[in-house]
Motif scaffolding. Structure first.
Motif, PDB file in Angstrom:
ATOM      1  N   PRO A   1     -11.254  -6.980   6.748  1.00 38.78           N
ATOM      2  CA  PRO A   1     -10.733  -7.307   5.417  1.00 38.78           C
ATOM      3  C   PRO A   1     -11.738  -7.034   4.293  1.00 38.78           C
ATOM      4  N   GLU A   2     -13.043  -7.208   4.568  1.00 40.83           N
ATOM      5  CA  GLU A   2     -14.041  -6.999   3.520  1.00 40.83           C
ATOM      6  C   GLU A   2     -14.217  -5.524   3.162  1.00 40.83           C
ATOM      7  N   LYS A   3     -13.667  -4.614   3.973  1.00 46.27           N
ATOM      8  CA  LYS A   3     -13.782  -3.180   3.698  1.00 46.27           C
ATOM      9  C   LYS A   3     -12.536  -2.603   3.016  1.00 46.27           C
ATOM     10  N   VAL A   4     -11.522  -3.438   2.806  1.00 48.36           N
ATOM     11  CA  VAL A   4     -10.282  -2.972   2.190  1.00 48.36           C
ATOM     12  C   VAL A   4     -10.467  -2.894   0.677  1.00 48.36           C
ATOM     13  N   VAL A   5     -10.110  -1.717   0.131  1.00 51.10           N
ATOM     14  CA  VAL A   5     -10.179  -1.483  -1.308  1.00 51.10           C
ATOM     15  C   VAL A   5      -8.862  -0.862  -1.766  1.00 51.10           C
ATOM     16  N   SER A   6      -8.648  -0.865  -3.049  1.00 55.18           N
ATOM     17  CA  SER A   6      -7.442  -0.224  -3.589  1.00 55.18           C
ATOM     18  C   SER A   6      -7.583   1.285  -3.460  1.00 55.18           C
ATOM     19  N   PRO A   7      -6.540   1.951  -2.992  1.00 49.09           N
ATOM     20  CA  PRO A   7      -6.618   3.410  -2.896  1.00 49.09           C
ATOM     21  C   PRO A   7      -6.500   4.042  -4.276  1.00 49.09           C
ATOM     22  N   GLU A   8      -7.015   5.246  -4.397  1.00 49.08           N
ATOM     23  CA  GLU A   8      -6.883   5.982  -5.653  1.00 49.08           C
ATOM     24  C   GLU A   8      -5.405   6.352  -5.837  1.00 49.08           C
ATOM     25  N   PRO A   9      -4.847   6.128  -7.019  1.00 51.17           N
ATOM     26  CA  PRO A   9      -3.439   6.444  -7.252  1.00 51.17           C
ATOM     27  C   PRO A   9      -3.105   7.918  -7.019  1.00 51.17           C
ATOM     28  N   TYR A  10      -4.061   8.816  -7.304  1.00 53.27           N
ATOM     29  CA  TYR A  10      -3.790  10.243  -7.119  1.00 53.27           C
ATOM     30  C   TYR A  10      -3.665  10.627  -5.643  1.00 53.27           C
ATOM     31  N   VAL A  11      -4.027   9.728  -4.746  1.00 55.23           N
ATOM     32  CA  VAL A  11      -3.814   9.931  -3.312  1.00 55.23           C
ATOM     33  C   VAL A  11      -2.641   9.083  -2.829  1.00 55.23           C
ATOM     34  N   ALA A  12      -2.665   7.808  -3.178  1.00 55.83           N
ATOM     35  CA  ALA A  12      -1.681   6.864  -2.639  1.00 55.83           C
ATOM     36  C   ALA A  12      -0.253   7.148  -3.105  1.00 55.83           C
ATOM     37  N   VAL A  13      -0.069   7.408  -4.376  1.00 53.79           N
ATOM     38  CA  VAL A  13       1.294   7.601  -4.900  1.00 53.79           C
ATOM     39  C   VAL A  13       1.970   8.818  -4.267  1.00 53.79           C
ATOM     40  N   PRO A  14       1.333   9.999  -4.273  1.00 59.13           N
ATOM     41  CA  PRO A  14       1.999  11.136  -3.617  1.00 59.13           C
ATOM     42  C   PRO A  14       2.186  10.918  -2.111  1.00 59.13           C
ATOM     43  N   ALA A  15       1.238  10.256  -1.464  1.00 60.32           N
ATOM     44  CA  ALA A  15       1.360  10.008  -0.016  1.00 60.32           C
ATOM     45  C   ALA A  15       2.534   9.082   0.276  1.00 60.32           C
ATOM     46  N   LEU A  16       2.689   8.022  -0.518  1.00 57.05           N
ATOM     47  CA  LEU A  16       3.808   7.100  -0.314  1.00 57.05           C
ATOM     48  C   LEU A  16       5.148   7.777  -0.578  1.00 57.05           C
ATOM     49  N   GLN A  17       5.184   8.633  -1.591  1.00 54.74           N
ATOM     50  CA  GLN A  17       6.424   9.364  -1.865  1.00 54.74           C
ATOM     51  C   GLN A  17       6.753  10.312  -0.712  1.00 54.74           C
ATOM     52  N   ALA A  18       5.750  11.014  -0.225  1.00 52.44           N
ATOM     53  CA  ALA A  18       5.971  12.014   0.824  1.00 52.44           C
ATOM     54  C   ALA A  18       6.304  11.382   2.166  1.00 52.44           C
ATOM     55  N   ILE A  19       5.703  10.235   2.471  1.00 51.98           N
ATOM     56  CA  ILE A  19       5.950   9.605   3.772  1.00 51.98           C
ATOM     57  C   ILE A  19       7.420   9.205   3.913  1.00 51.98           C
ATOM     58  N   SER A  20       8.075   8.935   2.793  1.00 51.99           N
ATOM     59  CA  SER A  20       9.486   8.539   2.858  1.00 51.99           C
ATOM     60  C   SER A  20      10.372   9.658   3.410  1.00 51.99           C
ATOM     61  N   TYR A  21       9.917  10.913   3.271  1.00 56.53           N
ATOM     62  CA  TYR A  21      10.691  12.041   3.787  1.00 56.53           C
ATOM     63  C   TYR A  21      10.438  12.303   5.267  1.00 56.53           C
ATOM     64  N   SER A  22       9.437  11.667   5.805  1.00 53.39           N
ATOM     65  CA  SER A  22       9.109  11.938   7.213  1.00 53.39           C
ATOM     66  C   SER A  22       9.116  10.668   8.063  1.00 53.39           C
ATOM     67  N   MET A  23       9.821   9.668   7.638  1.00 52.23           N
ATOM     68  CA  MET A  23       9.847   8.402   8.380  1.00 52.23           C
ATOM     69  C   MET A  23      10.450   8.558   9.779  1.00 52.23           C
TER      70      MET A  23
END
Length: 184
Positions: A1-23
């Motif tokens: 838990p101490e190593k968890v940080v917020s991801p950069e939006p320029y990585v996380a947002v496109p990745a979350l959008q794209a993962i929805s197409y390959s669920m």
């Protein structure tokens, strides 16, 4: 838990959008999941490149499997088969991208290899091959090789010319593999 940080939006947002197409596909879903998890880990966050999302978008499930096999193999010999006609100087290509990867039909594997090369995930140098001939011996035992060897041998003095190749991985490939493919 101490190593968890917020991801950069320029990585996380496109990745979350794209993962929805390959669920519905485990291979691609795992690539995105690994990318997201490593973008949220302080130890690996700086190794996550935003282009990795776009690379995954252009992979088929078979491409992902072939890529993983290539990255985990110690050597990756490959051959192309050509036919040199008797008395002529030119050749025609019979079959390209013959490898020991046998998880799908050879035509499908060849397309995956072409796509991985197009994406620069692998490199197939024009003039490189393994100097140890034994690396290629298993390829000569494949049915596809034997069938072309017989086809050419049964012709009027034509010659089967084997073009030995090697599949290489580069530094960005190693980074992509460690971030998106390799499970922690």
């Amino acid at each position: 838990p101490e190593k968890v940080v917020s991801p950069e939006p320029y990585v996380a947002v496109p990745a979350l959008q794209a993962i929805s197409y390959s669920m519905n596909n485990e291979e691609l879903r795992n690539l995105y999941a690994n990318l997201l998890s490593k973008s949220m880990n302080i130890d690996t966050k700086d190794s996550v490149h935003p282009s990795f999302v776009e690379i995954i978008k252009q992979l088929s499930p078979l491409d992902a499997k072939v890529f993983q096999i290539i990255c985990t193999n110690h050597i990756n010999p490959m051959i192309n088969l050509n036919r040199k006609f008797n008395g002529q100087s030119g050749m025609i290509s019979l079959r390209k991208n013959i490898t020991l990867i046998n998880i799908a039909p050879i035509d499908s594997i060849s397309v995956s290899i072409n796509n991985l090369e197009r994406l620069k995930l692998i490199n197939i140098p024009f003039d490189s091959y393994y100097s140890n001939e034994q690396a290629y011996n298993p390829l000569y035992n494949l049915e596809i090789y034997k069938s072309y060897e017989k086809l050419v041998k049964d012709s009027n003095g034509d010659e089967l010319v084997v073009d030995k190749k090697v599949i290489e991985v580069t530094d960005i490939v190693k980074s992509f593999y460690n971030i998106c493919v390799k499970n922690s």
